[in-house]
Design a protein around this motif. Structure first.
Motif, PDB file in Angstrom:
ATOM      1  N   LEU A 139       0.810  -1.207   0.000  1.00  0.00           N
ATOM      2  CA  LEU A 139       0.000   0.000   0.000  1.00  0.00           C
ATOM      3  C   LEU A 139       0.851   1.267   0.000  1.00  0.00           C
ATOM      4  N   PHE A 140       1.902   1.260   0.789  1.00  0.00           N
ATOM      5  CA  PHE A 140       2.766   2.439   0.863  1.00  0.00           C
ATOM      6  C   PHE A 140       4.125   2.182   0.211  1.00  0.00           C
ATOM      7  N   GLY A 141       4.214   1.179  -0.640  1.00  0.00           N
ATOM      8  CA  GLY A 141       5.451   0.889  -1.347  1.00  0.00           C
ATOM      9  C   GLY A 141       5.735   1.916  -2.428  1.00  0.00           C
ATOM     10  N   VAL A 142       6.944   1.897  -2.928  1.00  0.00           N
ATOM     11  CA  VAL A 142       7.361   2.954  -3.860  1.00  0.00           C
ATOM     12  C   VAL A 142       6.591   2.900  -5.173  1.00  0.00           C
ATOM     13  N   TRP A 143       6.080   1.716  -5.571  1.00  0.00           N
ATOM     14  CA  TRP A 143       5.302   1.659  -6.799  1.00  0.00           C
ATOM     15  C   TRP A 143       3.909   2.257  -6.622  1.00  0.00           C
ATOM     16  N   SER A 144       3.476   2.404  -5.390  1.00  0.00           N
ATOM     17  CA  SER A 144       2.117   2.894  -5.136  1.00  0.00           C
ATOM     18  C   SER A 144       2.070   4.396  -4.917  1.00  0.00           C
ATOM     19  N   THR A 145       3.210   5.051  -4.808  1.00  0.00           N
ATOM     20  CA  THR A 145       3.227   6.489  -4.545  1.00  0.00           C
ATOM     21  C   THR A 145       3.090   7.275  -5.840  1.00  0.00           C
ATOM     22  N   SER A 146       2.630   8.520  -5.710  1.00  0.00           N
ATOM     23  CA  SER A 146       2.343   9.336  -6.893  1.00  0.00           C
ATOM     24  C   SER A 146       3.587   9.756  -7.641  1.00  0.00           C
ATOM     25  N   ASN A 147       4.755   9.748  -6.981  1.00  0.00           N
ATOM     26  CA  ASN A 147       5.973  10.186  -7.647  1.00  0.00           C
ATOM     27  C   ASN A 147       6.814   9.005  -8.145  1.00  0.00           C
ATOM     28  N   SER A 148       6.186   7.846  -8.336  1.00  0.00           N
ATOM     29  CA  SER A 148       6.915   6.671  -8.801  1.00  0.00           C
ATOM     30  C   SER A 148       7.056   6.709 -10.315  1.00  0.00           C
ATOM     31  N   PHE A 149       8.292   6.636 -10.784  1.00  0.00           N
ATOM     32  CA  PHE A 149       8.573   6.597 -12.215  1.00  0.00           C
ATOM     33  C   PHE A 149       9.237   5.275 -12.611  1.00  0.00           C
ATOM     34  N   TYR A 150       9.157   4.264 -11.741  1.00  0.00           N
ATOM     35  CA  TYR A 150       9.669   2.925 -12.036  1.00  0.00           C
ATOM     36  C   TYR A 150      11.152   2.941 -12.416  1.00  0.00           C
ATOM     37  N   GLY A 151      11.905   3.873 -11.845  1.00  0.00           N
ATOM     38  CA  GLY A 151      13.334   3.927 -12.113  1.00  0.00           C
ATOM     39  C   GLY A 151      13.705   4.569 -13.429  1.00  0.00           C
ATOM     40  N   GLU A 152      12.772   5.263 -14.064  1.00  0.00           N
ATOM     41  CA  GLU A 152      13.037   5.841 -15.384  1.00  0.00           C
ATOM     42  C   GLU A 152      14.228   6.800 -15.346  1.00  0.00           C
ATOM     43  N   GLY A 153      15.135   6.616 -16.299  1.00  0.00           N
ATOM     44  CA  GLY A 153      16.311   7.467 -16.410  1.00  0.00           C
ATOM     45  C   GLY A 153      17.505   7.005 -15.615  1.00  0.00           C
ATOM     46  N   ILE A 154      17.333   5.993 -14.763  1.00  0.00           N
ATOM     47  CA  ILE A 154      18.426   5.488 -13.941  1.00  0.00           C
ATOM     48  C   ILE A 154      19.169   4.377 -14.693  1.00  0.00           C
ATOM     49  N   ILE A 155      20.487   4.340 -14.539  1.00  0.00           N
ATOM     50  CA  ILE A 155      21.308   3.285 -15.134  1.00  0.00           C
ATOM     51  C   ILE A 155      21.786   2.363 -14.019  1.00  0.00           C
ATOM     52  N   ILE A 156      21.377   1.113 -14.074  1.00  0.00           N
ATOM     53  CA  ILE A 156      21.760   0.128 -13.063  1.00  0.00           C
ATOM     54  C   ILE A 156      22.885  -0.736 -13.622  1.00  0.00           C
ATOM     55  N   GLY A 157      23.996  -0.772 -12.909  1.00  0.00           N
ATOM     56  CA  GLY A 157      25.103  -1.653 -13.282  1.00  0.00           C
ATOM     57  C   GLY A 157      24.954  -2.994 -12.612  1.00  0.00           C
ATOM     58  N   VAL A 158      24.911  -4.070 -13.397  1.00  0.00           N
ATOM     59  CA  VAL A 158      24.778  -5.423 -12.856  1.00  0.00           C
ATOM     60  C   VAL A 158      26.089  -6.162 -13.070  1.00  0.00           C
ATOM     61  N   LEU A 159      26.793  -6.455 -11.985  1.00  0.00           N
ATOM     62  CA  LEU A 159      28.050  -7.198 -12.024  1.00  0.00           C
ATOM     63  C   LEU A 159      27.743  -8.634 -11.674  1.00  0.00           C
ATOM     64  N   ASP A 160      27.774  -9.513 -12.666  1.00  0.00           N
ATOM     65  CA  ASP A 160      27.327 -10.881 -12.427  1.00  0.00           C
ATOM     66  C   ASP A 160      27.880 -11.776 -13.547  1.00  0.00           C
ATOM     67  N   SER A 161      27.091 -12.769 -13.964  1.00  0.00           N
ATOM     68  CA  SER A 161      27.549 -13.751 -14.948  1.00  0.00           C
ATOM     69  C   SER A 161      27.158 -13.384 -16.376  1.00  0.00           C
ATOM     70  N   GLY A 162      26.763 -12.136 -16.604  1.00  0.00           N
ATOM     71  CA  GLY A 162      26.372 -11.717 -17.944  1.00  0.00           C
ATOM     72  C   GLY A 162      24.858 -11.620 -18.082  1.00  0.00           C
ATOM     73  N   ILE A 163      24.370 -11.667 -19.328  1.00  0.00           N
ATOM     74  CA  ILE A 163      22.936 -11.506 -19.567  1.00  0.00           C
ATOM     75  C   ILE A 163      22.536 -12.281 -20.819  1.00  0.00           C
ATOM     76  N   HIS A 164      21.290 -12.787 -20.815  1.00  0.00           N
ATOM     77  CA  HIS A 164      20.727 -13.500 -21.972  1.00  0.00           C
ATOM     78  C   HIS A 164      19.706 -12.567 -22.616  1.00  0.00           C
ATOM     79  N   MET A 165      20.120 -11.897 -23.687  1.00  0.00           N
ATOM     80  CA  MET A 165      19.309 -10.834 -24.279  1.00  0.00           C
ATOM     81  C   MET A 165      17.938 -11.275 -24.788  1.00  0.00           C
ATOM     82  N   PRO A 166      17.773 -12.498 -25.315  1.00  0.00           N
ATOM     83  CA  PRO A 166      16.439 -12.863 -25.818  1.00  0.00           C
ATOM     84  C   PRO A 166      15.353 -12.944 -24.747  1.00  0.00           C
ATOM     85  N   HIS A 167      15.727 -12.892 -23.473  1.00  0.00           N
ATOM     86  CA  HIS A 167      14.731 -12.967 -22.407  1.00  0.00           C
ATOM     87  C   HIS A 167      13.759 -11.791 -22.537  1.00  0.00           C
ATOM     88  N   PRO A 168      12.444 -12.034 -22.418  1.00  0.00           N
ATOM     89  CA  PRO A 168      11.453 -10.957 -22.600  1.00  0.00           C
ATOM     90  C   PRO A 168      11.571  -9.819 -21.593  1.00  0.00           C
TER      91      PRO A 168
END
Length: 310
Positions: A139-168
């Motif tokens: 109810l009070f989570g960040v997706w439920s607030t009026s100023n939620s933009f779902y992370g738009e414009g942010i660049i997240i760096g993922v350091l891991d085993s790579g990525i499988h691009m065909p994933h939806p």
């Protein structure tokens, strides 16, 4: 939205320069060559070495930074022909990763500017229950607030085993334009898109190795949890039909492959990837954590981008 985006501070790239002749004046002659034949061969391992930047000096560029770091080494190559210097760090720490014996590290302790050295460690992939922990859609989570933009414009760096691009989850439908000035390489065989905007590998042998994740899947899983796009009609074995999404479905993803099969995740490569992510302009804080220690030594930042409210 601008106010929201302003709460995220990009890493500022600070480049220091010094002429190579100053390097020689600081350290003089290199250490005597220590043979890596015989018993020393089994003792050679990768160390992450922390050094001071010379006071009042500026680095001229990447080559001179490497020369400064090489001046701490007994010689530049092993008898096998392999280079001693593996990574030269610019932003994450002041230091480098190199192949050394414990005796060579001990000799290095006598040199001006040496701070410390730790053996590079191999970390192991883990999975955590981040959705429940962050309470995104309550109810009070960040997706439920009026100023939620779902992370738009942010660049997240993922350091891991790579990525499988065909994933939806990595479809770029509904994504905003790439950040202005973003020009980071993508070495995937399946090209990057408007969602996954960069992909790099930190392989000691070949930095252009495609950072694909077809052999492990962990990096794809983590990237999807962090910033997977909305996927309608998602299900598992015809169960739990619904709409899937990551924590920040409108955020961009920049991939840094540091985990290998076999081989694990070397902390020297992780630190090199953090160093590059800072130069690239990835947002957020990066930290490394494994099951043995709270904060992995040598790595002062978080491995996964820790999101502010979106």
């Amino acid at each position: 939205m601008e106010e929201f985006k302003g709460s995220f501070v990009s890493f500022l790239v600070l480049v220091f320069f010094i002429a190579f002749n100053i390097v020689l004046l600081v350290h003089g002659q290199l250490l005597p060559i220590v043979s890596d034949h015989g018993e020393n061969t089994s003792q050679i391992q990768t160390y992450i070495v922390h050094v001071l930047k010379p006071e009042g000096s500026n680095f001229l560029g990447a080559e001179d930074l490497e020369n400064w770091h090489k001046s701490f080494l007994p010689n530049t190559t092993l008898d096998t022909g392999e280079p001693r210097l593996l990574f030269s760090y610019k932003e994450a720490i002041s230091g480098f990763a190199a192949r050394l014996t414990p005796e060579e590290v001990k000799d290095m302790e006598k040199m001006d500017g040496f701070l410390g050295a730790n053996p590079s460690r191999t970390l192991h992939l883990q999975t955590t229950y981040t959705h429940d922990f962050l309470n995104l859609s309550t109810l009070f989570g960040v997706w439920s607030t009026s100023n939620s933009f779902y992370g738009e414009g942010i660049i997240i760096g993922v350091l891991d085993s790579g990525i499988h691009m065909p994933h939806p989850s990595f479809d770029d439908t509904g994504m905003p334009p790439r950040p202005a000035g973003w020009n980071v390489s993508c070495y995937l065989q399946t090209p990057c898109n408007g969602k996954v905007i960069a992909a790099q590998s930190f392989d000691k042998a070949n930095s252009t190795t495609p950072p694909s994740d077809i052999d492990q899947g962990h990096g794809t899983h983590v990237a999807g949890i962090a910033a997977g796009n909305f996927v309608d009609n998602a299900e598992v074995l015809d169960q739990a039909l619904g709409r899937a999404a990551g924590m920040a479905p409108r955020a961009f993803i920049s991939v840094y492959k540091v985990c290998w099969n076999p081989g694990g995740c070397g902390s020297d490569g992780i630190l090199a990837a953090i160093d590059k992510a800072m130069q690239d302009g990835v947002h957020g804080n990066l930290q490394c954590q494994d099951h043995r220690t709270t904060i992995c030594e040598n790595i002062p930042l978080r491995i996964y981008a820790q999101l502010h409210p979106i």
